[in-house]
Design an enzyme around this catalytic site. Structure first.
Site, PDB file in Angstrom:
ATOM      1  CD  GLU A  46       0.304 109.956  60.377  1.00 15.34           C
ATOM      2  OE1 GLU A  46       1.330 109.718  59.737  1.00 15.34           O
ATOM      3  OE2 GLU A  46       0.274 110.617  61.427  1.00 15.34           O
ATOM      4  CG  ASP A  49       0.336 114.455  60.283  1.00 17.92           C
ATOM      5  OD1 ASP A  49       0.636 113.304  59.939  1.00 17.92           O
ATOM      6  OD2 ASP A  49       1.179 115.330  60.550  1.00 17.92           O
ATOM      7  CG  ASP A  88       2.876 119.216  60.967  1.00 18.23           C
ATOM      8  OD1 ASP A  88       3.629 118.332  60.508  1.00 18.23           O
ATOM      9  OD2 ASP A  88       3.186 119.962  61.905  1.00 18.23           O
TER      10      ASP A  88
END
Ligand SMILES: [Zn+2]
Length: 411
Positions: A277, A193, A357
């Site tokens: 991502e 992330d 997170d």
């Protein structure tokens, strides 16, 4: 696959003069070609072919008094300058006609001696050579001292010599690599992330912070930039300050790249699959997050992960961020309330306490794995089972598939 290997080179003062001459000749040929094509177009003539350009601007031009000095540099360097022009034109046409996706490209522009980056390219048929004593032999330039930070895996097919804004020289080799670099398989897989408080957060709980030395160097660079802005235009002091800023800038960029290389290599070595991502960084760049994202060089870091995965036989996947990775519980699949940016931890009604997170990274891992499974096996054809929106699903695999968030479960 093709890879670039870049090393610092240290030309002698004499070689620097020869290099400057070659940069200049390449620039002149490039600009001559651009001008000729522009004139032909304005006159309503045909697009000049690559072959004709080469004949008129190199072979014939050398015989004229105005361009006789082109003969003092390697002909390959001149041909490669025209090749650059041809590529720039082809990319531009492809962009105009929509064949090339992405941002629209501008038409080729004239090169200037004031450009920050001067470069020339030597291909195989220029007979450049890496000598046994470690020097790089360039035709009509000489034998350059190279600082080899690693060995080339095989014979390079071309070398580009670059002079950057800080006055440093580099040799950038293109090398075709073989398949024998595969790393032994491991079991672990990881989701990553993009943190705003951290450079990256991994699904195994690791939080990667930008190192202190890098932040310190960035602060110093900012201070030098402020110094520069106070110097009077055109003054000698300003010139000195410009060089100082360029040097500091180059140093920060180098250090950051080194650090990102180490980090990406470690992640690829330790994991069989890596999922990140798919941030539209370009889109994000327009928001107030821009600074932190660009500072962190996230896009380049992802690119490193991707090519290293390909090279060492690991899986790499981008995950669409259309699911709420932050507030979906990675344990039970429940979707929590929207959270303010300063909320770092939250409790799910299922009893799990989440680090914001790390939870997001876990979701990215799970979605990446599900996507990969779907891509791979025809036997995993998704059976579309409608499930009510926001339903807490008990089977973790189902809960973690992206599609279940949309109200459709895949398994
Ligand atoms: Zn939960």
């Amino acid at each position: 696959m093709q890879f670039r290997y870049q090393f610092r080179v240290y030309p002698t003062p004499g070689q620097q003069i020869e290099l400057a001459r070659a940069f200049g000749c390449a620039r002149v040929v490039f600009n001559d070609g651009l001008r000729l094509r522009q004139q032909a177009r304005e006159a309503g003539g045909k697009y000049l072919s690559d072959g004709e350009l080469s004949r008129r601007l190199i072979t014939e031009a050398k015989r004229t008094p105005e361009r006789a000095w082109l003969g003092e540099v390697s002909a390959v360097v001149l041909q490669q300058a025209l090749a650059d022009l041809n590529t720039a034109y082809r990319n531009f046409f492809a962009s105009v006609t929509g064949k090339r996706k992405g941002r629209k490209l501008a038409a080729p522009r004239f090169r200037s001696r004031k450009d920050n980056r001067q470069a020339i390219r030597f291909t195989k048929n220029s007979r450049f050579k890496v000598l046994d004593n470690g020097r790089l032999r360039l035709p009509k330039i000489g034998d350059l001292t190279v600082r080899w930070s690693r060995t080339l895996p095989s014979d390079p097919s071309s070398v580009t010599v670059i002079r950057d804004a800080a006055g440093r020289y580099f040799a950038s080799f293109v090398v075709q690599t073989a398949e024998d670099e595969m790393l032994p398989p491991v079991d672990a897989e990881v989701g990553i992330d993009l943190g705003l408080t951290h450079f990256a957060v991994l699904s195994d709980g690791t939080k990667v912070t930008t190192p202190k030395f890098l932040r310190r160097a960035a602060r110093k660079l900012r201070r030098l930039q402020q110094d520069l802005s106070r110097k009077q235009r055109g003054s000698a002091n300003r010139k000195k300050a410009v060089v100082k800023v360029a040097r500091a800038h180059a140093r920060v960029a180098d250090t950051r790249r080194d650090w990102q290389h180490k980090l990406s290599t470690r992640i690829i070595r330790d994991n069989q699959a890596v999922y990140v991502e798919d941030l539209a960084v370009a889109g994000l760049g327009r928001t107030r997050l821009a600074k932190s994202v660009h500072d962190a060089g996230w896009a380049r870091f992802i690119a490193m992960l991707e090519y290293k995965a390909a090279r060492y036989g690991r899986a790499f996947g981008r995950v669409d961020r259309w699911f709420p990775s932050t507030r979906m519980c990675s344990d039970c699949g429940r979707i929590g309330e929207k959270m303010a940016l300063n909320v770092r931890e939250w409790d799910c009604p299922c009893g799990t306490v989440h680090d914001r997170d790390v939870n997001a990274a876990k979701n990215i891992l799970a979605v990446g794995q599900a996507d990969r499974l779907n891509d791979r096996g025809a036997q995993v054809r998704p059976a579309f089972v409608p499930a009510p929106r926001r339903e807490a699903v008990t089977h973790p695999d189902v809960a973690l598939s992206t599609r279940s968030v949309e109200g459709i479960s895949v398994l």
